[in-house]
Design an enzyme around this catalytic site. Structure first.
Site, PDB file in Angstrom:
ATOM      1  N   ARG A  98     -20.413 -19.733   0.487  1.00 50.62           N
ATOM      2  CA  ARG A  98     -21.400 -20.784   0.759  1.00 50.62           C
ATOM      3  C   ARG A  98     -21.981 -20.707   2.169  1.00 50.62           C
ATOM      4  NH1 ARG A  98     -25.013 -23.606   0.646  1.00 50.62           N
ATOM      5  NH2 ARG A  98     -25.309 -25.700  -0.204  1.00 50.62           N
ATOM      6  N   TYR A  99     -21.522 -19.764   2.992  1.00 49.50           N
ATOM      7  CA  TYR A  99     -21.966 -19.712   4.386  1.00 49.50           C
ATOM      8  C   TYR A  99     -23.388 -19.179   4.520  1.00 49.50           C
ATOM      9  CZ  TYR A  99     -17.474 -20.714   6.660  1.00 49.50           C
ATOM     10  OH  TYR A  99     -16.338 -21.305   7.133  1.00 49.50           O
ATOM     11  N   GLY A 100     -23.996 -19.548   5.659  1.00 52.78           N
ATOM     12  CA  GLY A 100     -25.312 -19.042   6.012  1.00 52.78           C
ATOM     13  C   GLY A 100     -26.192 -20.133   6.572  1.00 52.78           C
TER      14      GLY A 100
END
Length: 423
Positions: A98-100
């Site tokens: 889910r990162y970014g």
């Protein structure tokens, strides 16, 4: 001017003068400087263990990593960061599906992009530099969502992360948070799926998809329950990632670290700088420092206006929520130790966590930042120094709870805010 300031705010002015004196003598206050960091040509080997893994004592957080291209997964600046970490034996990367920071991630369409970017950059680095003394390690995370309702959903997500990372087996696979996202709670549909997800972790482990499993944002009670449930399936719980720093020992933080230590579970610390507060960059003394322009990696922030306002409140105090002077008394102590050791204040903050047998995971977007972070390895604070830092932090009477929509005890989830405690 000084006398007027002393008349109006004597305590705050005295703290300011102390800090400015330290700055003028040593430049130890607030820095992310190459000369106080470690050249990436100097290979320090300072490691610890997470389950079956040997990792650097300071990790690399990728929460804000994303491609700077709309048509491909590329980021030249981050490529230099990965290369520097790898050459300095500091390549323990903590990421998540889910990162970014890309706009696609913000609206839920960027799943896996940071994983793909991390894999791509690391592969290039290995091809350029050959094998490192400390093998690179990548940890990633499964995100609980309302539509993931089975153990198989964990397995499916794990297999996709394997594809994103270009590997057959993930070093450390973590559940990102307790199952708190329940948009239909008002209809009575809020039964937690944590035990289902634990079954999914166990299935990933037994299928050989992961080497180790962990959790994030679990308090002492939930951690113990998870360890017991996994243990019945023959799966060791290797880690728990929680908010922890000199400003993050409250709200169950220290109790969770103590419980994990008792249970033999390694703790990873997110928010180790309290979103930059423990680098000093939001304190008024830094904003008026003649060295301000040289700290480009600190001053060119991507924080929102709301986040900056909250951070300035913690740093300097507003006399209402946070006492006047903010975290200045703690920074004075950190600065004094930094001066004596010829280290940066941020290195003191990271080494405090390392000295507690916890692995800090600072976010990093520039070579100067990774070099400064690596400079926190290869040495340890003394017991007396740790006691001084603990005393200064405890005397503040408050801790860091996040800024803007980024909160240490809650998640902004589109339909509202879901809160949790490390209890």
């Amino acid at each position: 001017m000084t006398s007027n300031l002393l008349q109006e705010q004597p305590i705050r002015a005295l703290l300011s003068l102390i800090i400015l004196t330290i700055i003028s003598k040593s430049n130890a206050y607030v820095n992310v400087q190459t000369n106080r960091g470690v050249s990436t040509e100097s290979r320090i080997r300072d490691t610890t263990e997470i389950g079956s893994l040997t990792v650097p004592t300071v990790g690399v957080g990728t929460i804000s990593w994303s491609s700077n291209s709309l048509t491909s997964i590329e980021n030249d600046e981050l490529e230099e960061v990965v290369d520097s970490a790898y050459r300095a034996n500091g390549s323990f990367f903590d990421t998540a599906e889910r990162y970014g920071s890309h706009w696609k991630t913000a609206i839920g369409l960027g799943y896996g992009e940071t994983e793909k970017l991390t894999q791509k950059l690391l592969q290039r680095t290995i091809e350029r530099n050959g094998r490192a003394q400390v093998d690179p390690v990548i940890a990633t995370k499964f995100t609980p969502t309302p539509w993931r309702t089975t153990a198989q959903s964990v397995v499916d997500a794990c297999e996709q992360s394997c594809l994103n990372l270009g590997i057959n087996q993930i070093d450390l696979y973590q559940i990102h948070m307790p199952d708190i996202v329940h948009p239909f709670r008002f209809l009575g549909k809020d039964k937690p799926k944590d035990e289902i997800y634990w079954d999914g972790l166990a299935e990933c482990y037994h299928r050989g998809l992961v080497k180790n499993v962990g959790v994030c944002n679990y308090g002492p009670t939930l951690t113990a329950k998870c360890q017991d449930a996994l243990g019945k399936r023959g799966v060791p719980l290797a880690s728990n990632q929680v908010t922890y720093s000199l400003l993050g020992k409250h709200n169950g933080g220290q109790e969770t670290v103590d419980k994990c230590t008792e249970l033999g579970i390694k703790v990873l610390a997110c928010y180790p700088f309290a979103m930059g507060l423990l680098t000093g960059k939001y304190s008024e003394e830094f904003l008026t420092s003649p060295d301000r322009d040289s700290q480009s990696s600190l001053t060119h922030s991507k924080k929102t206006a709301l986040e900056r306002n909250d951070l300035m409140m913690y740093a300097n105090g507003d006399g209402i929520t946070v006492p006047k002077g903010g975290i200045s008394p703690l920074l004075v102590t950190m600065s004094s130790i930094a001066e004596k050791r010829n280290k940066s204040i941020s290195q003191v903050g990271l080494n405090y966590i390392v000295s507690k047998d916890v692995i800090p995971i600072p976010g990093c977007r520039s070579v100067s930042q990774i070099e400064d972070n690596i400079g926190a390895m290869g040495w340890r604070l003394t017991g007396d120094e740790i006691s001084l830092l603990d005393e200064a932090a405890d005397k503040l009477g408050f801790g860091f709870d996040g800024a803007g929509f980024k909160r240490t005890g809650e998640k902004f989830v589109g339909y509202g805010v879901e809160r949790f405690r490390l209890d």
